[in-house]
Design a protein around this motif. Structure first.
Motif, mmCIF file in Angstrom:
data_model
loop_
_atom_site.group_PDB
_atom_site.id
_atom_site.type_symbol
_atom_site.label_atom_id
_atom_site.label_comp_id
_atom_site.label_asym_id
_atom_site.label_seq_id
_atom_site.Cartn_x
_atom_site.Cartn_y
_atom_site.Cartn_z
ATOM 1 N N LEU A 215 -4.349 -3.572 3.362
ATOM 2 C CA LEU A 215 -5.224 -4.412 2.554
ATOM 3 C C LEU A 215 -4.622 -4.729 1.192
ATOM 4 O O LEU A 215 -4.786 -5.826 0.679
ATOM 5 N N GLU A 216 -3.956 -3.727 0.610
ATOM 6 C CA GLU A 216 -3.342 -3.901 -0.707
ATOM 7 C C GLU A 216 -2.130 -2.990 -0.824
ATOM 8 O O GLU A 216 -2.078 -1.950 -0.187
ATOM 9 N N ARG A 217 -1.179 -3.388 -1.639
ATOM 10 C CA ARG A 217 -0.075 -2.505 -1.971
ATOM 11 C C ARG A 217 -0.041 -2.367 -3.484
ATOM 12 O O ARG A 217 -0.345 -3.319 -4.219
ATOM 13 N N HIS A 218 0.290 -1.171 -3.936
ATOM 14 C CA HIS A 218 0.269 -0.874 -5.360
ATOM 15 C C HIS A 218 1.566 -0.190 -5.773
ATOM 16 O O HIS A 218 1.696 1.019 -5.634
ATOM 17 N N ILE B 101 -0.212 2.257 -0.518
ATOM 18 C CA ILE B 101 -0.865 1.117 0.121
ATOM 19 C C ILE B 101 -2.283 1.514 0.507
ATOM 20 O O ILE B 101 -2.552 2.674 0.820
ATOM 21 N N ARG B 102 -3.188 0.562 0.441
ATOM 22 C CA ARG B 102 -4.570 0.779 0.888
ATOM 23 C C ARG B 102 -4.704 0.123 2.247
ATOM 24 O O ARG B 102 -4.373 -1.053 2.405
ATOM 25 N N CYS B 103 -5.164 0.888 3.229
ATOM 26 C CA CYS B 103 -5.209 0.424 4.618
ATOM 27 C C CYS B 103 -6.574 0.691 5.226
ATOM 28 O O CYS B 103 -7.348 1.506 4.734
ATOM 29 N N VAL B 104 -6.816 0.027 6.335
ATOM 30 C CA VAL B 104 -7.958 0.334 7.179
ATOM 31 C C VAL B 104 -7.405 0.630 8.572
ATOM 32 O O VAL B 104 -6.505 -0.060 9.044
ATOM 33 N N VAL B 105 -7.895 1.706 9.195
ATOM 34 C CA VAL B 105 -7.422 2.108 10.517
ATOM 35 C C VAL B 105 -8.055 1.214 11.575
ATOM 36 O O VAL B 105 -9.272 1.075 11.634
ATOM 37 N N THR C 59 -6.636 6.550 -6.386
ATOM 38 C CA THR C 59 -6.845 5.145 -6.108
ATOM 39 C C THR C 59 -8.272 4.759 -6.484
ATOM 40 O O THR C 59 -9.118 5.620 -6.735
ATOM 41 N N SER C 60 -8.564 3.482 -6.457
ATOM 42 C CA SER C 60 -9.911 3.024 -6.778
ATOM 43 C C SER C 60 -10.933 3.501 -5.748
ATOM 44 O O SER C 60 -12.118 3.606 -6.039
ATOM 45 N N ASP C 61 -10.474 3.804 -4.519
ATOM 46 C CA ASP C 61 -11.362 4.321 -3.474
ATOM 47 C C ASP C 61 -11.460 5.843 -3.494
ATOM 48 O O ASP C 61 -12.173 6.430 -2.690
ATOM 49 N N GLY C 62 -10.689 6.494 -4.376
ATOM 50 C CA GLY C 62 -10.706 7.947 -4.445
ATOM 51 C C GLY C 62 -9.729 8.630 -3.516
ATOM 52 O O GLY C 62 -9.747 9.849 -3.368
ATOM 53 N N ASP C 63 -8.849 7.852 -2.875
ATOM 54 C CA ASP C 63 -7.849 8.434 -1.974
ATOM 55 C C ASP C 63 -6.737 9.093 -2.779
ATOM 56 O O ASP C 63 -6.355 8.609 -3.843
ATOM 57 N N PRO C 64 -6.179 10.191 -2.267
ATOM 58 C CA PRO C 64 -5.087 10.855 -2.984
ATOM 59 C C PRO C 64 -3.776 10.092 -2.840
ATOM 60 O O PRO C 64 -3.598 9.319 -1.900
ATOM 61 N N TYR C 65 -2.877 10.332 -3.783
ATOM 62 C CA TYR C 65 -1.517 9.803 -3.703
ATOM 63 C C TYR C 65 -0.606 10.759 -4.455
ATOM 64 O O TYR C 65 -1.073 11.626 -5.187
#
Length: 85
Positions: free
Chosen positions: A36-39, A15-19, A1-7
């Protein structure tokens, strides 16, 4: 992802989330998140619980039902309920 999170490669998407909050259930953690976003990554439909149940053996479904009931009881006890007119 753009934040460097794995998928997972080949996944229907991510999906990009905040806890917002987390709950310790004893043998697992539950998270309340804001999406925040879904991809979407392809045209494959995401797997649903209804379709996954058809693929799992009965002993897995029985164990899941017991675990789920226990976790739901913990969640109900920790939820903040309000009266709705």
């Amino acid at each position: 992802t753009s934040d460097g999170d794995p998928y997972f490669l080949g996944a229907a998407g991510y999906i990009r989330c905040v806890v917002l909050d987390e709950t310790d259930n004893g043998d697992s953690l539950s998270f309340l998140v804001a999406v925040l976003e879904r991809h979407p990554m392809n045209d494959n439909p995401p797997i649903t619980w209804a379709s996954a149940q058809k693929l799992l053996p009965s002993y897995v479904l029985s164990a899941w039902a017991a675990k789920s009931a226990s976790e739901q009881a913990v969640a109900r006890a920790q939820m903040f309920w309000r009266d709705v007119p």
